[in-house]
Design a protein around this motif. Sequence first.
Motif, short mmCIF file in Angstrom:
data_model
loop_
_atom_site.label_atom_id
_atom_site.label_comp_id
_atom_site.label_asym_id
_atom_site.label_seq_id
_atom_site.Cartn_x
_atom_site.Cartn_y
_atom_site.Cartn_z
N LEU A 104 5.73 31.27 87.79
CA LEU A 104 5.83 30.27 86.73
C LEU A 104 6.19 30.92 85.40
CD1 LEU A 104 2.84 27.96 87.66
CD2 LEU A 104 5.24 27.27 87.52
N ARG A 105 5.62 32.08 85.14
CA ARG A 105 5.92 32.79 83.89
C ARG A 105 7.40 33.20 83.85
NH1 ARG A 105 1.70 36.54 83.59
NH2 ARG A 105 0.49 34.89 82.65
N VAL A 106 7.92 33.71 84.97
CA VAL A 106 9.34 34.09 85.04
C VAL A 106 10.21 32.84 84.84
CG1 VAL A 106 11.17 34.94 86.57
CG2 VAL A 106 8.99 36.18 86.40
N ALA A 107 9.84 31.75 85.51
CA ALA A 107 10.61 30.50 85.39
C ALA A 107 10.65 30.03 83.93
CB ALA A 107 10.02 29.42 86.28
N ALA A 108 9.51 30.07 83.27
CA ALA A 108 9.45 29.66 81.86
C ALA A 108 10.33 30.56 81.00
CB ALA A 108 8.00 29.70 81.37
N GLY A 109 10.33 31.85 81.29
CA GLY A 109 11.15 32.78 80.55
C GLY A 109 12.64 32.53 80.73
N LEU A 110 13.01 32.02 81.88
CA LEU A 110 14.41 31.69 82.15
C LEU A 110 14.83 30.36 81.54
CD1 LEU A 110 14.49 32.61 85.96
CD2 LEU A 110 15.70 33.83 84.12
#
Length: 173
Positions: A104-110
């Motif tokens: 989720l953190r990676v997705a938010a960063g993208l």
Amino acid sequence: MDIEIRPGDITTAETDAIVNAANSGLLGGGGVDGAIHRAGGPEILAACRELRATSFPDGLPAGQAVATTAGRLPARWVIHTVGPVHSASEDRSATLASCYRESLRVAAGLGARSIAFPAISAGVYGWPMDDAARLAVQTVRESVEELGETVGTVVFVPFGEAAERAFRARLEA
């Protein structure tokens, strides 16, 4: 954050990102990992090879997440995460929860507004489906407090009737 269940094939999920229950080598495998690599085409494997050559020469550690192109998939990105192998003698639930949180953190960063998850570690890694569903739903709900509404929609894509029942039961609890 909306949480949905759409059983079936994660490679057809029409979300910004899909999560790959990868092995640490990042070079494809069986189950969800193999299906994503086959459907997404050689672009995903090329991106994973680049990650292995640069950022993760020893492989992606369990509980972490990293993104690549989605190749020919409907999604824009594949977020690869390595779940833990289930153990009856050691509690590895924090590592499994980390897979969901870090994805989720990676997705938010993208800038992804939607993400689809398989049942991480519940296949060949032997995690009991009911507990895998409990940890997945609980971690996603808790992550809303940390990430806010950055990712607006989370879709669980359970494969098979038993997995669907487990995720629906946890979501409705």
